[in-house]
Design a protein around this motif. Sequence first.
Motif, PDB file in Angstrom:
ATOM      1  N   UNK A 143      31.416  39.126  38.253  1.00 44.97           N
ATOM      2  CA  UNK A 143      32.878  38.715  38.471  1.00 44.97           C
ATOM      3  C   UNK A 143      33.969  38.760  37.141  1.00 44.97           C
ATOM      4  N   UNK A 144      35.059  38.791  37.569  1.00 46.08           N
ATOM      5  CA  UNK A 144      35.958  38.603  36.356  1.00 46.08           C
ATOM      6  C   UNK A 144      37.502  38.422  36.963  1.00 46.08           C
ATOM      7  N   UNK A 145      38.191  37.657  36.235  1.00 45.70           N
ATOM      8  CA  UNK A 145      39.470  37.383  36.797  1.00 45.70           C
ATOM      9  C   UNK A 145      40.489  37.067  35.448  1.00 45.70           C
ATOM     10  N   UNK A 200      48.108  32.567  44.601  1.00 46.60           N
ATOM     11  CA  UNK A 200      47.722  32.812  43.240  1.00 46.60           C
ATOM     12  C   UNK A 200      46.628  33.946  43.328  1.00 46.60           C
ATOM     13  N   UNK A 201      46.376  34.928  42.396  1.00 45.09           N
ATOM     14  CA  UNK A 201      45.336  35.878  42.373  1.00 45.09           C
ATOM     15  C   UNK A 201      45.077  36.695  43.777  1.00 45.09           C
ATOM     16  N   UNK A 202      46.117  36.743  44.565  1.00 46.77           N
ATOM     17  CA  UNK A 202      45.835  37.496  45.571  1.00 46.77           C
ATOM     18  C   UNK A 202      46.233  38.934  45.192  1.00 46.77           C
ATOM     19  N   UNK A 203      46.939  39.055  44.317  1.00 44.55           N
ATOM     20  CA  UNK A 203      47.259  40.417  43.545  1.00 44.55           C
ATOM     21  C   UNK A 203      46.079  40.610  42.651  1.00 44.55           C
ATOM     22  N   UNK A 204      45.996  42.110  42.130  1.00 47.00           N
ATOM     23  CA  UNK A 204      44.774  42.375  41.249  1.00 47.00           C
ATOM     24  C   UNK A 204      45.101  42.326  39.885  1.00 47.00           C
ATOM     25  N   UNK A 209      55.099  39.066  49.642  1.00 48.03           N
ATOM     26  CA  UNK A 209      54.372  40.297  49.116  1.00 48.03           C
ATOM     27  C   UNK A 209      54.161  39.971  47.744  1.00 48.03           C
ATOM     28  N   UNK A 210      52.916  40.094  47.199  1.00 53.87           N
ATOM     29  CA  UNK A 210      52.415  39.503  45.948  1.00 53.87           C
ATOM     30  C   UNK A 210      52.302  40.850  45.043  1.00 53.87           C
ATOM     31  N   UNK A 211      51.946  41.911  45.463  1.00 54.23           N
ATOM     32  CA  UNK A 211      52.077  43.131  44.541  1.00 54.23           C
ATOM     33  C   UNK A 211      52.277  44.182  45.665  1.00 54.23           C
ATOM     34  N   UNK A 212      53.129  45.358  45.098  1.00 56.04           N
ATOM     35  CA  UNK A 212      53.290  46.389  45.902  1.00 56.04           C
ATOM     36  C   UNK A 212      53.772  47.796  45.015  1.00 56.04           C
ATOM     37  N   UNK A 213      52.556  48.627  44.487  1.00 55.38           N
ATOM     38  CA  UNK A 213      52.554  49.475  43.858  1.00 55.38           C
ATOM     39  C   UNK A 213      52.231  50.813  44.482  1.00 55.38           C
TER      40      UNK A 213
END
Length: 734
Positions: free
Chosen positions: A586-588, A485-489, A305-309
């Motif tokens: 696009x941006x990251x 990597x970068x799966x979360x926003x 789980x790469x992010x959970x908000x």
Amino acid sequence: MNIPTHRRDFLKGTGALVVSFSLPALRPARAQGGASAAKTVSADEVDGFIRIDHDGAVTLYSGKVDLGTGVRTAMTQIVAEELDVPTGAVSVIEGDTALTPDQGTSSGSNSIQFGGVQIRLAAATARRALLQQAAAALKVDIGDLTITDGVVTSKSTGKTVKFGELIGDKAFALKVDKAITTKTPADFKIVGKSVARLDIPAKVMAQFTYMQDYKMPGMLHGRVVRPPGIGATLQSVDEASVSAIPGFVKVVRVGNFVGVVAESEWGAIKAAQQLKTVWSKWEGLPDQAALWDHVRNTKIVKDDVTSNIGDASAALAQGVKRLKATYDFAIHTHGSIGPSCAVVEIKDGKLTCWTASQATHNLRKQLSAMLSMPVDDVRCIYIDGSGCYGRNGHEDAAADAALMARAVGRPVRVQWMRADEHGWDPKGPPTLVDLEAALDASGNIVAWSSSFFHPQGVSGTVELVGADLAALPHENYLAPGGVTGNSALGYTLPNVRTVAHRLETTPFKPSWIRTPGRLQNTFANEAFFDELASAAGVDPLEYRLRYLKDPRGIELLERLARLAKWDKSAAKPAANGDVVSGRGISYVKYELVRTYVGAVADVEVNKVTGAIKVRRIFVVQDCGQIINPDGVRNQIEGNMVQTLSRTLMEQVTFDRANVTSLDWGSYPIITFPDVPEVVIDLIDRPNERPWGAGEPSASIVPSAVSNAVFDAVGARLRSVPFLPDKVKTAMRRA
């Protein structure tokens, strides 16, 4: 034998050869002599990195190697800056396990960010020691001293002493002071300047010696005979089928590893072509036509789980408008234009390997394990290879050469054939992404949920093909790189859940190819974000700024808008016959912790053929302190060209037994007529730490192009590569 000492300087150290570079032209490295045998390679010691000879010449020992990215020049600038010596006084020795510290793999845009910082601290520690010695020698306070071009001068007395007189040929015998104060940007004279690349003149004039050019006396040539299926086993070998080839030396068989050795390279090639072998049948690969079903149905061994908000699941159900999409990214080969190559000599129980590996210290351990040799008896020496975008086949060629050198008792050079390179290098694994989001009545994003299907494993050493075929000791895990990597926003949303399903296996041995995972994940995230902007009826730049709270990210997007003259209210160019135009953004923030980068792509789409032409890409990048602006621009330009190739045309094809895209006809890459104009704006922050530039800008290319195609024809491209047939299918469905 051809030993091109006029191009690169190969000096006898401890019975092996040393390659060195300096500015402004390549000049001989200082002989390590007896010092090399006793030299420390500790990353905690100043002597691990820095040596100053009696005449003031400085040698930098770098565990990070230059893979064509220009870090050799940047490292030279860092050392010259901290020591206050001319850049021409600095020579660089890279990736020699007997001479250079183990600074980790030269990958992941970490060479400057981590390796350069280590070297800067070592140089600053050396500078302080030299000032202390000078103060004692000149009988003045340190504050009375200045340094210019390696000469220390007393401001009060005018007396001088040279570095070479203070330390020449002796060791510093100092620990690197990790808390030392380095030069401030206000004092920079070399860092931050576009110093010309060390390697370019020799490359332009065809005088550069690549790994593929390296030869040594008594060297033989080897080639590997591959099985018809990846998992096939060898049944028999008819050695008489090649015995008449002039100069033929030996068939080397170890388990399922089969190599041929000859006096000449052509003899080895002919022997590999003519050797009669019988293999078992093997058809263990999935059906390519059903690849994505195969990926989706592969056993999941764990979820990251790469992010959970907030509560994404509940919020999705409450949204007024709900969107779903699935994105996929094809299997890619490295496609190194210069095929992998290595030379190995085993003499007096010691193995020496000349290699273009990006991780010579790791390769040393792998060769040691494979041949059951003490690691202290193995030395790997880096020489630039003509093509490396990650862990390609250079290590495997080294293993092949080692197996053959052991069998014949003479040095063996192995250069892979094109079919070896495309068929047997490790691959960028297939990536599948499911996304779902919900909007409220005002078009605001209330929930975002995504599921990524990645093979298990992270970075590490990738098993050697030769060791695997020979059933000799090797790794038994997957090493695809940091694919989550970068799966979360990088955007601030109220409810987000991103999960990486880690798969038990993947069709081909995986490894990292430039921007592993971050490229695929950013493609899905940024293209889907564009879908939400469209559904909300909001300009995609404005939509990104709405959810971006990072001041540096906001500044970057605003500069990108100015650079590209972004104005969605402006009328679109009129269609030119069947060709229509569009632009996408696009941006990251790379890995959410370092380099910021954004791009606008201008494309043309032929509505009849489905062909995409990318005319121009605008890029703004903030990678903190810039060591060499021209070098950073080079990296961005390379990222644009290579990733555009990967986006528009590259994919590995295969049958149930093996790879079938074994040449440039079946695995095409971009050519000069399709290279776009690249317009770059760099944000230099000299007071910040330097971040990487080798990978980040690649990650935004597929999404920028996909979004531009949507702007042009109203069709979403969710599957890389964007082949013409896929474009036409998407237009029919739009």
